[in-house]
Design a protein around this motif. Structure first.
Motif, PDB file in Angstrom:
ATOM      1  N   GLN A  10       0.832  -1.207   0.000  1.00 49.50           N
ATOM      2  CA  GLN A  10       0.000   0.000   0.000  1.00 49.50           C
ATOM      3  C   GLN A  10       0.870   1.262   0.000  1.00 49.50           C
ATOM      4  O   GLN A  10       0.561   2.233  -0.673  1.00 49.50           O
ATOM      5  CB  GLN A  10      -0.941   0.012   1.213  1.00 49.50           C
ATOM      6  N   GLN A  11       1.953   1.238   0.795  1.00 50.73           N
ATOM      7  CA  GLN A  11       2.846   2.391   0.830  1.00 50.73           C
ATOM      8  C   GLN A  11       3.786   2.435  -0.376  1.00 50.73           C
ATOM      9  O   GLN A  11       4.214   3.509  -0.798  1.00 50.73           O
ATOM     10  CB  GLN A  11       3.710   2.386   2.103  1.00 50.73           C
ATOM     11  N   LEU A  12       4.124   1.285  -0.904  1.00 58.01           N
ATOM     12  CA  LEU A  12       5.078   1.201  -1.997  1.00 58.01           C
ATOM     13  C   LEU A  12       4.575   0.204  -3.042  1.00 58.01           C
ATOM     14  O   LEU A  12       5.082  -0.905  -3.156  1.00 58.01           O
ATOM     15  CB  LEU A  12       6.445   0.757  -1.452  1.00 58.01           C
ATOM     16  N   PHE A  79      15.013  -4.441  -2.726  1.00 60.33           N
ATOM     17  CA  PHE A  79      14.777  -3.044  -2.385  1.00 60.33           C
ATOM     18  C   PHE A  79      15.175  -2.774  -0.932  1.00 60.33           C
ATOM     19  O   PHE A  79      15.863  -1.796  -0.636  1.00 60.33           O
ATOM     20  CB  PHE A  79      13.315  -2.660  -2.619  1.00 60.33           C
ATOM     21  N   VAL A  80      14.753  -3.634  -0.023  1.00 60.50           N
ATOM     22  CA  VAL A  80      15.080  -3.463   1.389  1.00 60.50           C
ATOM     23  C   VAL A  80      16.595  -3.573   1.592  1.00 60.50           C
ATOM     24  O   VAL A  80      17.178  -2.810   2.364  1.00 60.50           O
ATOM     25  CB  VAL A  80      14.312  -4.478   2.266  1.00 60.50           C
TER      26      VAL A  80
END
Length: 118
Positions: A10-12, A79-80
């Motif tokens: 939802q955020q990304l 990504f993390v």
């Protein structure tokens, strides 16, 4: 004292372009004929509107596929790793793929153990 960072889809969220890329992999479609690979003769992308219209349908196919789920999880893991500076997963990619300059700003990419074609 540590900081915990949690990011959800939802955020990304994934982009329609990434969904299209994953859909090609899930469906086994070729990438030939797409405009993105020809960096020397770049032109405006005329498929953007169609890509946006197909995004929801393609996202469902990707999410319903085990291969698509695996690719999404891997993308977020990388990504993390970039975000927090974890070099081990990035090093794995660095050693798996090699980049060789071809012409001007264009690059040839080939996997480990494969030779560039003439």
């Amino acid at each position: 004292m540590g900081i915990e960072i949690k990011l959800s889809d939802q955020q990304l969220p994934v982009t329609p372009v990434f969904v299209d890329f994953l859909n090609h992999i899930v469906d086994g479609q070729s990438f030939m004929g797409h405009e993105w690979y020809d960096q020397l003769n770049e032109k405006l992308n005329t498929e953007q509107q169609n890509l946006l219209l197909r995004a929801n349908e393609n996202a469902r196919k990707v999410i319903d596929s085990p291969l698509g789920q695996q690719a999404l999880v891997r993308a977020y893991e990388l990504f993390v790793a970039l975000l927090v500076g974890d070099i081990a997963p990035i090093r794995e990619l660095q050693f798996k793929f090699h980049f060789m300059p071809r012409q001007k700003n264009s690059w040839v990419v080939f996997g480990a153990g494969s030779a560039p074609s003439a």
